[in-house]
Design a protein around this motif. Structure first.
Motif, PDB file in Angstrom:
ATOM      1  N   ASP A 176       0.799  -1.226   0.000  1.00  8.40           N
ATOM      2  CA  ASP A 176       0.000   0.000   0.000  1.00  8.40           C
ATOM      3  C   ASP A 176       0.834   1.278   0.000  1.00  8.40           C
ATOM      4  OD1 ASP A 176      -2.383  -1.479   0.063  1.00  8.40           O
ATOM      5  OD2 ASP A 176      -2.299  -1.624   2.253  1.00  8.40           O
ATOM      6  N   PHE A 177       2.139   1.167  -0.200  1.00  6.70           N
ATOM      7  CA  PHE A 177       3.051   2.314  -0.174  1.00  6.70           C
ATOM      8  C   PHE A 177       2.606   3.360  -1.202  1.00  6.70           C
ATOM      9  CE2 PHE A 177       7.577   3.833  -1.238  1.00  6.70           C
ATOM     10  CZ  PHE A 177       7.592   4.741  -0.193  1.00  6.70           C
ATOM     11  N   PRO A 178       2.151   4.541  -0.741  1.00  2.00           N
ATOM     12  CA  PRO A 178       1.611   5.545  -1.658  1.00  2.00           C
ATOM     13  C   PRO A 178       2.686   6.203  -2.530  1.00  2.00           C
ATOM     14  CG  PRO A 178       0.960   6.004   0.617  1.00  2.00           C
ATOM     15  CD  PRO A 178       2.025   4.961   0.661  1.00  2.00           C
ATOM     16  N   ASN A 179       2.339   6.472  -3.765  1.00  2.25           N
ATOM     17  CA  ASN A 179       3.245   7.183  -4.667  1.00  2.25           C
ATOM     18  C   ASN A 179       3.463   8.620  -4.225  1.00  2.25           C
ATOM     19  OD1 ASN A 179       3.647   4.985  -6.362  1.00  2.25           O
ATOM     20  ND2 ASN A 179       1.834   5.466  -7.587  1.00  2.25           N
ATOM     21  N   THR A 180       2.580   9.149  -3.397  1.00  4.18           N
ATOM     22  CA  THR A 180       2.657  10.544  -2.966  1.00  4.18           C
ATOM     23  C   THR A 180       3.603  10.756  -1.792  1.00  4.18           C
ATOM     24  OG1 THR A 180       0.734  10.197  -1.552  1.00  4.18           O
ATOM     25  CG2 THR A 180       0.340  11.068  -3.779  1.00  4.18           C
ATOM     26  N   TRP A 181       4.091   9.687  -1.165  1.00  8.94           N
ATOM     27  CA  TRP A 181       4.974   9.814  -0.013  1.00  8.94           C
ATOM     28  C   TRP A 181       6.394  10.115  -0.480  1.00  8.94           C
ATOM     29  CZ3 TRP A 181       4.082   5.914   4.530  1.00  8.94           C
ATOM     30  CH2 TRP A 181       2.837   6.149   5.096  1.00  8.94           C
ATOM     31  N   SER A 182       6.796  11.349  -0.423  1.00  8.68           N
ATOM     32  CA  SER A 182       8.144  11.732  -0.878  1.00  8.68           C
ATOM     33  C   SER A 182       9.179  11.666   0.244  1.00  8.68           C
ATOM     34  CB  SER A 182       8.121  13.132  -1.477  1.00  8.68           C
ATOM     35  OG  SER A 182       7.665  14.069  -0.522  1.00  8.68           O
ATOM     36  N   ALA A 183       8.753  11.811   1.483  1.00 12.75           N
ATOM     37  CA  ALA A 183       9.691  11.814   2.611  1.00 12.75           C
ATOM     38  C   ALA A 183      10.307  10.444   2.852  1.00 12.75           C
ATOM     39  CB  ALA A 183       8.989  12.300   3.880  1.00 12.75           C
ATOM     40  N   GLU A 184       9.661   9.396   2.350  1.00 15.37           N
ATOM     41  CA  GLU A 184      10.128   8.028   2.564  1.00 15.37           C
ATOM     42  C   GLU A 184      11.032   7.518   1.438  1.00 15.37           C
ATOM     43  OE1 GLU A 184       6.633   8.739   5.068  1.00 15.37           O
ATOM     44  OE2 GLU A 184       7.082   9.162   2.977  1.00 15.37           O
ATOM     45  N   ARG A 185      11.302   8.341   0.449  1.00 16.00           N
ATOM     46  CA  ARG A 185      12.097   7.917  -0.706  1.00 16.00           C
ATOM     47  C   ARG A 185      13.498   8.519  -0.633  1.00 16.00           C
ATOM     48  NH1 ARG A 185       6.888   7.360  -2.194  1.00 16.00           N
ATOM     49  NH2 ARG A 185       6.461   5.820  -3.822  1.00 16.00           N
ATOM     50  N   PHE A 186      14.492   7.642  -0.842  1.00 21.02           N
ATOM     51  CA  PHE A 186      15.889   8.059  -0.711  1.00 21.02           C
ATOM     52  C   PHE A 186      16.696   7.695  -1.943  1.00 21.02           C
ATOM     53  CE2 PHE A 186      14.282   7.315   3.544  1.00 21.02           C
ATOM     54  CZ  PHE A 186      14.672   8.466   4.212  1.00 21.02           C
ATOM     55  N   GLU A 187      17.581   8.599  -2.296  1.00 25.20           N
ATOM     56  CA  GLU A 187      18.602   8.278  -3.286  1.00 25.20           C
ATOM     57  C   GLU A 187      19.789   7.712  -2.519  1.00 25.20           C
ATOM     58  OE1 GLU A 187      19.431  11.586  -5.941  1.00 25.20           O
ATOM     59  OE2 GLU A 187      17.411  12.336  -5.494  1.00 25.20           O
ATOM     60  N   VAL A 188      20.364   6.646  -3.025  1.00 28.00           N
ATOM     61  CA  VAL A 188      21.508   6.025  -2.377  1.00 28.00           C
ATOM     62  C   VAL A 188      22.780   6.634  -2.949  1.00 28.00           C
ATOM     63  CG1 VAL A 188      22.788   3.880  -2.045  1.00 28.00           C
ATOM     64  CG2 VAL A 188      20.300   3.894  -1.870  1.00 28.00           C
ATOM     65  N   VAL A 189      23.579   7.221  -2.072  1.00 26.72           N
ATOM     66  CA  VAL A 189      24.874   7.771  -2.457  1.00 26.72           C
ATOM     67  C   VAL A 189      25.922   6.828  -1.888  1.00 26.72           C
ATOM     68  CG1 VAL A 189      26.441   9.753  -2.287  1.00 26.72           C
ATOM     69  CG2 VAL A 189      23.962  10.113  -2.427  1.00 26.72           C
ATOM     70  N   ARG A 190      26.676   6.186  -2.759  1.00 28.62           N
ATOM     71  CA  ARG A 190      27.668   5.214  -2.292  1.00 28.62           C
ATOM     72  C   ARG A 190      28.932   5.925  -1.850  1.00 28.62           C
ATOM     73  NH1 ARG A 190      26.955  -0.504  -4.943  1.00 28.62           N
ATOM     74  NH2 ARG A 190      24.785  -0.350  -5.518  1.00 28.62           N
ATOM     75  N   HIS A 191      29.629   5.282  -0.940  1.00 29.65           N
ATOM     76  CA  HIS A 191      30.880   5.814  -0.404  1.00 29.65           C
ATOM     77  C   HIS A 191      32.027   4.873  -0.722  1.00 29.65           C
ATOM     78  CE1 HIS A 191      29.560   9.130   2.097  1.00 29.65           C
ATOM     79  NE2 HIS A 191      28.505   8.419   2.391  1.00 29.65           N
TER      80      HIS A 191
END
Length: 188
Positions: A166-181
């Motif tokens: 049920d993860f809503p498409n409108t939830w932007s705070a829960e989405r992360f870009e992964v930056v590798r180190h």
């Protein structure tokens, strides 16, 4: 030789959880989690005895690399078993965990990345990696049935109880870009 070149495309199952083979790509990698909707990185801070979580504001566009000296924002991806991952901060020697609506670094328990107790003892530290769309990932804790989010200068799970399906498409705070180190000790 263009016929011999291929583009790698990630396949995501219908329930949006990433296939176990793709999750394995992250195991042993140091990553940072950047939320573009709120322009910040997830970080584990020195505040309190519980490994408090915080936000490193980032106002200069989407980062591709984070400075090597930024240790609060780095998380080692550890195999949590059964296709799940755990996020371990090497600097603070703590795992990220979900407790009700909060996210913290394990209530003062300092361990090593290889010291992860079984899932029955530590279910709050395990996350299913979910395809957030547009190159983003989301982190769902099944024990609390919540997603980690970065919103209003805080890292928490206060978006509420939510299943992966049920993860809503409108939830932007829960989405992360992964930056590798790449650190001095661990190469990608």
């Amino acid at each position: 030789w263009s016929a011999e070149r291929f583009e790698v495309v990630r396949h995501v199952s219908e329930n949006r959880a990433l296939a176990a083979s793709l999750v394995r790509d992250f195991i042993g990698q140091e990553i940072a989690l950047y939320n573009s909707a709120h322009s910040g990185f997830v970080q584990m801070t020195n505040a309190g005895d519980d490994g408090a979580m915080g936000v490193l504001p980032w106002a200069i566009g989407t980062p591709r690399v984070l400075e090597p000296w930024r240790t609060f924002e780095r998380f080692l991806v550890v195999d949590g078993g059964n296709g799940k991952v755990c996020l371990f901060n090497l600097h603070h020697r703590r795992f990220v965990r979900v407790i009700d609506g909060d996210v913290n670094g394990g209530a003062g328990v300092r361990v090593g990345p290889d010291d992860l107790p079984c899932v029955e003892e530590w279910p709050s530290e395990r996350f299913t990696v979910v395809d957030g769309g547009n190159g983003t990932l989301a982190f769902h804790n099944a024990h609390h049935n919540r997603f980690v989010r970065l919103a209003d200068g805080h890292v928490d799970t206060k978006g509420g109880v939510m299943s992966i399906a049920d993860f809503p498409n409108t939830w932007s705070a829960e989405r992360f870009e992964v930056v590798r180190h790449v650190s001095e000790n661990r190469a990608l």
